[in-house]
Write an enzyme that holds these catalytic residues in place. Structure first.
Site, short mmCIF file in Angstrom:
data_model
loop_
_atom_site.label_atom_id
_atom_site.label_comp_id
_atom_site.label_asym_id
_atom_site.label_seq_id
_atom_site.Cartn_x
_atom_site.Cartn_y
_atom_site.Cartn_z
N GLY A 77 -2.87 90.32 -5.40
CA GLY A 77 -4.28 89.88 -5.67
C GLY A 77 -4.57 88.63 -4.61
O GLY A 77 -3.52 87.89 -4.51
N LYS A 78 -5.63 88.19 -4.50
CA LYS A 78 -6.04 87.15 -3.66
C LYS A 78 -7.25 86.61 -4.08
O LYS A 78 -8.22 87.17 -4.23
CB LYS A 78 -6.09 87.34 -2.07
N GLY A 79 -7.34 85.30 -4.43
CA GLY A 79 -8.40 84.55 -4.99
C GLY A 79 -8.69 83.41 -4.10
O GLY A 79 -8.18 83.33 -3.00
N SER A 80 -9.63 82.61 -4.38
CA SER A 80 -10.32 81.67 -3.56
C SER A 80 -9.19 80.45 -3.53
O SER A 80 -9.19 79.69 -2.75
CB SER A 80 -11.62 80.96 -4.06
N GLY A 81 -8.32 80.38 -4.65
CA GLY A 81 -7.40 79.23 -4.79
C GLY A 81 -5.97 79.55 -4.38
O GLY A 81 -5.13 78.80 -3.87
N GLY A 82 -5.82 80.87 -3.87
CA GLY A 82 -4.38 81.29 -3.53
C GLY A 82 -4.02 82.77 -3.94
O GLY A 82 -5.16 83.56 -4.35
N ASP B 160 -16.39 81.11 -16.23
CA ASP B 160 -16.01 82.02 -15.08
C ASP B 160 -15.76 83.51 -15.56
O ASP B 160 -14.80 84.24 -15.07
CB ASP B 160 -14.66 81.43 -14.22
N VAL C 231 -1.99 85.93 -5.72
CA VAL C 231 -1.18 86.53 -7.05
C VAL C 231 -0.23 87.36 -6.52
O VAL C 231 -0.56 88.36 -5.94
CB VAL C 231 -2.29 86.99 -8.08
N LYS D 272 0.47 83.26 -10.21
CA LYS D 272 -0.79 82.74 -9.65
C LYS D 272 -0.36 81.37 -8.84
O LYS D 272 -0.04 80.51 -9.56
CB LYS D 272 -1.88 82.90 -10.41
P1 ATP Z 1 -11.73 83.87 -7.60
O1 ATP Z 1 -10.47 82.89 -7.10
O2 ATP Z 1 -12.70 83.55 -6.65
O3 ATP Z 1 -11.92 83.19 -8.93
P2 ATP Z 1 -10.24 86.05 -8.55
O4 ATP Z 1 -10.32 85.91 -9.84
O5 ATP Z 1 -10.19 87.56 -7.78
O6 ATP Z 1 -11.09 85.16 -7.64
P3 ATP Z 1 -7.33 85.43 -8.89
O7 ATP Z 1 -7.78 84.88 -10.21
O8 ATP Z 1 -6.64 84.49 -8.00
O9 ATP Z 1 -8.79 85.20 -8.14
O10 ATP Z 1 -6.95 86.60 -8.89
C1 ATP Z 1 -6.76 87.62 -7.86
C2 ATP Z 1 -6.53 88.91 -8.21
O11 ATP Z 1 -5.25 89.08 -8.85
C3 ATP Z 1 -7.49 89.48 -9.35
O12 ATP Z 1 -8.71 90.06 -8.95
C4 ATP Z 1 -6.55 90.51 -10.22
O13 ATP Z 1 -6.53 91.87 -9.28
C5 ATP Z 1 -5.05 90.05 -9.85
N1 ATP Z 1 -4.44 89.32 -11.17
C6 ATP Z 1 -4.66 88.10 -11.41
N2 ATP Z 1 -4.05 87.92 -12.43
C7 ATP Z 1 -3.46 89.01 -12.77
C8 ATP Z 1 -2.41 89.20 -13.92
N3 ATP Z 1 -2.12 88.48 -14.76
N4 ATP Z 1 -2.06 90.54 -13.90
C9 ATP Z 1 -2.27 91.44 -12.88
N5 ATP Z 1 -3.13 91.06 -11.90
C10 ATP Z 1 -3.66 90.01 -11.56
MG MG Z 2 -9.31 85.27 -11.42
#
Ligand code: ATP
Ligand code: MG
Length: 354
Positions: A76-81, A191, A83, A98
């Site tokens: 996965g990819k979020g705004s902070g980095g 959030d 996963v 993460k």
């Molecule tokens: P933002 O950073 O904008 O809040 P986000 O929640 O999608 O967005 P992350 O929290 O970095 O960003 O997570 C990115 C993705 O990684 C998630 O949408 C999810 O699909 C996957 N992910 C995060 N944590 C886990 C976990 N503990 N187990 C499995 N997948 C995960």
């Molecule tokens: Mg998240």
């Protein structure tokens, strides 16, 4: 008093405080501030009392050295980095790692301490466990419980809509997580959104990310690069007023309605292309009537549940505890509905190759 000496007033010299920022990553690589310890092996919340009583706390930390985790793939990819799915080389256990790029500041550290406090002592099966965190080269890495079916965002991309019985089962678990955060821990999540509600093959739903990534990202001046973060914000919060636990209830209501109708409720129709700008969204949330579930398509219990969450006046919203007893949740409680079957019938978000 006879036989007792008058107490002398003790005066203790208080050592001059260095500014916390100066203490980061010293030659020894360790920073300690109250109950937060940060070094290349990790960021730990250590109760001072506990530390003197359990001298092997450090050894426990050692089990989680970053180099002991091997990457399987990015999940996965979020705004902070990003996963990543990682495996512990010796134990074989899978985790989600993460990474968050950051410059630590005082306010941010307080947020992290809060997250660690919640996770370390988490007695709630509906909160994703954060086993450990590392700080190295400006990146905080959180070792999280791996949720093998990804997030609700991944699920609704595939199924488009979720039927009421499954929504009730899902919602009950999120509410149990929220009851724990609101009523036991006294924290607001801040959030709640589909990507922060994670699911595993057993059909367990757990809440992750206690607003920490948002705080971290905003501390790096990335507010404008956020996608979706503001979508689920309550009217009082998005307009900058004070807000409380009820802000999470608004977000939950919007998420559940989105899962039911198959689109983000503030986007009027499927044909409507494009994303609302921040100001359009702000105006819609603050000025328009609250969205609701169409009564011709959904049960009265569901419509009532959604409207108990999505009330513009926070005082009109029910609490997480009250919502757990709502007829919509109660209706499906004894029906033996297995969310695991639903999620297992979908494509997994990641294929683990051994
Ligand atoms: P933002 O950073 O904008 O809040 P986000 O929640 O999608 O967005 P992350 O929290 O970095 O960003 O997570 C990115 C993705 O990684 C998630 O949408 C999810 O699909 C996957 N992910 C995060 N944590 C886990 C976990 N503990 N187990 C499995 N997948 C995960
Ligand atoms: Mg998240």
């Amino acid at each position: 008093m006879k036989g007792t000496k008058p107490l002398k007033q003790l005066k203790l010299a208080v050592p001059a405080q260095e500014t916390p920022v100066d203490k980061f990553l010293t030659a020894s690589g360790t920073f300690q501030d109250g109950d937060l310890r940060l070094n290349q092996r990790g960021l730990r919340l250590i109760s001072e009392e506990k530390e003197t009583r359990t001298p092997d706390a450090e050894e426990v930390d050692m089990q989680f050295a970053l180099e002991d985790l091997e990457t399987i793939k990015v999940i996965g990819k979020g705004s902070g980095g990003v996963v990543q799915l990682v495996r512990h080389k010796w134990m074989g256990t899978l985790y989600a790692l993460k990474g968050i790029q950051m410059n630590i500041q005082e306010t941010v550290r307080k947020q992290i301490v809060q997250e660690l406090k919640i996770n370390q002592a988490s007695l709630c099966p509906h909160i994703v466990v954060c086993y450990h965190s590392f700080y190295h080269n400006g990146v905080i890495s959180l070792v999280l419980e791996y949720m093998d079916r990804g997030s609700l965002a991944d699920i609704i991309k595939q199924v488009k809509t979720i039927l009421e019985p499954y929504l009730a089962v899902l919602c009950k678990q999120v509410l149990e997580g929220l009851v724990y955060l609101h009523h036991e821990r006294h924290v607001i999540h801040r959030d709640i959104k589909p990507s922060n509600l994670l699911v595993n093959h057993k059909g367990e739903v757990k809440i992750t990310d206690f607003g920490v990534s948002a705080v971290l990202a905003s501390s790096m001046g990335q507010r404008d690069t956020f996608v979706g973060t503001y979508n689920y914000m309550s009217p009082e919060r998005i307009s900058g007023s004070s807000y409380d636990y009820k802000s999470d209830i608004w977000s939950l209501g919007l998420v559940i309605l989105e899962c039911a109708i198959g689109r983000f409720p503030y986007i009027p129709s499927e044909e409507e292309e494009g994303w609302l700008s921040f100001y359009e969204l702000l105006e819609a949330i603050v000025d328009q009537p609250a969205p609701c579930a169409p009564p011709d398509q959904f049960s009265p219990e569901f419509c009532s549940f959604v409207s108990a969450c999505i009330q513009k006046d926070p005082q009109q919203r029910l609490s997480s505890l009250e919502l757990l007893n709502h007829p919509f949740i109660k209706k499906f409680e004894d029906k033996d509905i297995d969310l695991g079957i639903l999620v297992s019938s979908l494509d997994p978000p990641v294929n683990v190759v051994d």
